[in-house]
Design an enzyme around this catalytic site. Structure first.
Site, PDB file in Angstrom:
ATOM      1  N   LYS A 180      24.773 -32.918  37.428  1.00  0.00           N
ATOM      2  CA  LYS A 180      25.678 -32.143  38.300  1.00  0.00           C
ATOM      3  C   LYS A 180      25.109 -32.103  39.711  1.00  0.00           C
ATOM      4  CE  LYS A 180      23.178 -28.668  39.492  1.00  0.00           C
ATOM      5  NZ  LYS A 180      22.438 -27.668  39.864  1.00  0.00           N
ATOM      6  N   PRO A 184      16.929 -37.938  37.024  1.00  0.00           N
ATOM      7  CA  PRO A 184      15.580 -37.516  37.405  1.00  0.00           C
ATOM      8  C   PRO A 184      15.307 -36.081  36.922  1.00  0.00           C
ATOM      9  CG  PRO A 184      16.784 -38.336  39.325  1.00  0.00           C
ATOM     10  CD  PRO A 184      17.747 -38.331  38.177  1.00  0.00           C
ATOM     11  N   VAL A 185      14.058 -35.841  36.523  1.00  0.00           N
ATOM     12  CA  VAL A 185      13.681 -34.540  35.945  1.00  0.00           C
ATOM     13  C   VAL A 185      13.243 -33.576  37.051  1.00  0.00           C
ATOM     14  CG1 VAL A 185      12.030 -33.420  34.386  1.00  0.00           C
ATOM     15  CG2 VAL A 185      13.046 -35.606  33.762  1.00  0.00           C
ATOM     16  N   ALA A 186      13.559 -32.293  36.839  1.00  0.00           N
ATOM     17  CA  ALA A 186      13.214 -31.224  37.798  1.00  0.00           C
ATOM     18  C   ALA A 186      13.663 -31.612  39.194  1.00  0.00           C
ATOM     19  CB  ALA A 186      11.715 -30.929  37.764  1.00  0.00           C
ATOM     20  N   LEU A 225      19.409 -31.440  39.442  1.00  0.00           N
ATOM     21  CA  LEU A 225      20.599 -32.132  38.935  1.00  0.00           C
ATOM     22  C   LEU A 225      20.971 -31.667  37.525  1.00  0.00           C
ATOM     23  CD1 LEU A 225      19.676 -35.720  40.216  1.00  0.00           C
ATOM     24  CD2 LEU A 225      21.309 -34.130  41.235  1.00  0.00           C
ATOM     25  N   GLY A 234      19.523 -31.912  34.654  1.00  0.00           N
ATOM     26  CA  GLY A 234      19.349 -32.887  33.574  1.00  0.00           C
ATOM     27  C   GLY A 234      19.101 -32.237  32.219  1.00  0.00           C
ATOM     28  N   SER A 277      19.718 -29.133  31.302  1.00  0.00           N
ATOM     29  CA  SER A 277      20.886 -28.327  30.908  1.00  0.00           C
ATOM     30  C   SER A 277      21.995 -29.223  30.360  1.00  0.00           C
ATOM     31  CB  SER A 277      21.451 -27.569  32.121  1.00  0.00           C
ATOM     32  OG  SER A 277      20.461 -26.775  32.704  1.00  0.00           O
ATOM     33  N   SER A 278      22.171 -30.387  30.986  1.00  0.00           N
ATOM     34  CA  SER A 278      23.234 -31.283  30.530  1.00  0.00           C
ATOM     35  C   SER A 278      22.874 -31.878  29.164  1.00  0.00           C
ATOM     36  CB  SER A 278      23.472 -32.378  31.567  1.00  0.00           C
ATOM     37  OG  SER A 278      24.713 -32.991  31.336  1.00  0.00           O
ATOM     38  N   ASP A 331      22.927 -22.994  33.757  1.00  0.00           N
ATOM     39  CA  ASP A 331      23.779 -24.151  34.067  1.00  0.00           C
ATOM     40  C   ASP A 331      24.401 -24.779  32.809  1.00  0.00           C
ATOM     41  OD1 ASP A 331      23.348 -24.007  36.772  1.00  0.00           O
ATOM     42  OD2 ASP A 331      21.842 -25.593  36.844  1.00  0.00           O
TER      43      ASP A 331
HETATM   44  P1  ATP Z   1      18.458 -27.270  37.269  1.00  0.00           P
HETATM   45  O1  ATP Z   1      19.242 -28.034  38.304  1.00  0.00           O
HETATM   46  O2  ATP Z   1      19.303 -26.749  36.122  1.00  0.00           O
HETATM   47  O3  ATP Z   1      17.497 -26.279  37.829  1.00  0.00           O
HETATM   48  P2  ATP Z   1      16.628 -29.404  37.154  1.00  0.00           P
HETATM   49  O4  ATP Z   1      17.399 -30.669  37.354  1.00  0.00           O
HETATM   50  O5  ATP Z   1      15.945 -28.871  38.369  1.00  0.00           O
HETATM   51  O6  ATP Z   1      17.566 -28.346  36.524  1.00  0.00           O
HETATM   52  P3  ATP Z   1      15.535 -30.363  34.665  1.00  0.00           P
HETATM   53  O7  ATP Z   1      15.600 -31.837  34.866  1.00  0.00           O
HETATM   54  O8  ATP Z   1      16.549 -29.759  33.782  1.00  0.00           O
HETATM   55  O9  ATP Z   1      15.518 -29.605  36.076  1.00  0.00           O
HETATM   56  O10 ATP Z   1      14.053 -30.051  34.159  1.00  0.00           O
HETATM   57  C1  ATP Z   1      13.431 -28.809  34.368  1.00  0.00           C
HETATM   58  C2  ATP Z   1      12.267 -28.677  33.382  1.00  0.00           C
HETATM   59  O11 ATP Z   1      12.792 -28.575  32.067  1.00  0.00           O
HETATM   60  C3  ATP Z   1      11.336 -29.861  33.383  1.00  0.00           C
HETATM   61  O12 ATP Z   1      10.119 -29.447  33.935  1.00  0.00           O
HETATM   62  C4  ATP Z   1      11.176 -30.276  31.927  1.00  0.00           C
HETATM   63  O13 ATP Z   1       9.847 -30.217  31.516  1.00  0.00           O
HETATM   64  C5  ATP Z   1      11.985 -29.263  31.123  1.00  0.00           C
HETATM   65  N1  ATP Z   1      12.908 -29.900  30.144  1.00  0.00           N
HETATM   66  C6  ATP Z   1      13.223 -29.409  28.957  1.00  0.00           C
HETATM   67  N2  ATP Z   1      14.105 -30.173  28.317  1.00  0.00           N
HETATM   68  C7  ATP Z   1      14.382 -31.199  29.116  1.00  0.00           C
HETATM   69  C8  ATP Z   1      15.239 -32.320  29.010  1.00  0.00           C
HETATM   70  N3  ATP Z   1      15.975 -32.557  27.921  1.00  0.00           N
HETATM   71  N4  ATP Z   1      15.299 -33.176  30.050  1.00  0.00           N
HETATM   72  C9  ATP Z   1      14.567 -32.914  31.170  1.00  0.00           C
HETATM   73  N5  ATP Z   1      13.725 -31.888  31.308  1.00  0.00           N
HETATM   74  C10 ATP Z   1      13.636 -31.017  30.308  1.00  0.00           C
END
Ligand code: ATP
Length: 284
Positions: A10, A94-96, A99, A101, A103-104, A136
């Protein structure tokens, strides 16, 4: 039996933080929509009662900290399912990154398990379950475009914004959502973006107004912590994106682009600055 679910990322077209609530959450107003950059989940029945998470990505937790694991555990407990599942996460988001990720993935796990185990849970119930996993997650259950209020879980569906390209760029830095919200001070906000004006722009199908009305009050906080995020935003503007904004608490910055001819120039220009760049469409 094996099924697949797509978990798209998102972006926030606007994000305003109103105040901190007695329960510690911030009251927010956000307009969210999805982009065609997605994780893919494979859900496979297991003979026992266990939940196994695997992924090709080496940098996410695969135990109970994984949001897809928590989604499976919640649905098993709440609907007394005595079955096992193996969820493989093919990560592309990408993680954290701001976006959503994780939550989706959680939302896709809820949708997928509902199908795999034939539970007949309505979308509204899945959203209520999702709210227990993260603010989210309810939005990610249904996707589309929506105004999210409360702590992000109260959703009003909106029409699709005008179709366009979205160039996303993520710097190799870690931004903690909790730290960004913790440092946010509402009295320091110079101007609040308007949800009503963004809704109007979307309803009128005006791409230029959507671009003009993009706004995220968390940008200043993240950019103060990481000035390179501001540089990235300015670079994307200079390269000709029509509207540019940081998503969520960052650090991903996205640019909306109407003309396909401009996309390659922006993409290539950013690649010199940042390794993780994606050019996708809005998921409408
Ligand atoms: P938001 O926009 O909702 O704040 P984000 O995109 O910033 O989310 P995520 O990619 O959801 O962050 O990851 C946040 C943390 O959640 C990461 O540090 C990771 O260790 C943990 N996590 C738990 N489950 C997952 C998953 N399925 N995919 C990615 N990260 C995950």
């Amino acid at each position: 039996m094996k099924i697949y679910e797509k978990a798209p990322a998102k972006i926030n077209l606007m994000l305003d933080v109103l105040h901190k609530r007695p329960d510690g959450y911030h009251e927010v107003e956000m307009i969210m929509t999805m982009v065609d950059l997605a994780d893919r989940l494979e859900l496979k029945e297991l003979p026992g009662d266990s939940i196994i998470i695997s992924s090709q990505a080496g940098y996410i937790p695969l135990d109970e900290k994984n949001l897809a694991f928590q989604a499976a555990r919640l649905i098993k407990e709440r609907y007394q399912v005595r079955k096992g599942v193996h969820i493989h996460l093919d990560k592309h988001i990408p993680v954290a990154a701001g976006l959503a990720g994780g939550s989706s993935d959680a939302a896709a796990a809820l949708r997928g398990l509902n199908r795999l185990w034939d539970l007949g849970i309505t979308s509204e119930e899945l959203q209520t379950l999702g709210a227990e996993l993260g603010s989210d997650v309810p939005f990610c259950v249904t996707g589309g475009t929506a105004l999210a209020t409360g702590r992000g879980e109260l959703l009003t569906p909106l029409p699709d914004p005008p179709q366009c390209w979205v160039v996303l760029a993520k710097l190799p830095i870690n931004v903690s959502t909790a730290e960004v919200y913790g440092r946010f001070r509402s009295h320091k906000v110079q101007s609040h973006p308007s949800a009503q004006q963004m809704i109007q722009a979307i309803e009128q199908g005006s791409f230029s107004q959507v671009c003009e009305r993009l706004g995220n009050v968390l940008e200043d906080v993240t950019m103060e912590l990481h000035p390179e995020v501001r540089q990235l935003k300015e670079t994307m503007q200079r390269l000709g994106a029509d509207g540019v904004l940081m998503s969520g608490s960052g650090p991903t910055v996205f640019g909306l682009v109407s003309k396909e001819a401009k996309v390659a120039r922006i993409y290539n220009g950013l690649r010199g600055f940042c390794k993780e760049v994606y050019a996708v469409r809005l998921l409408t």
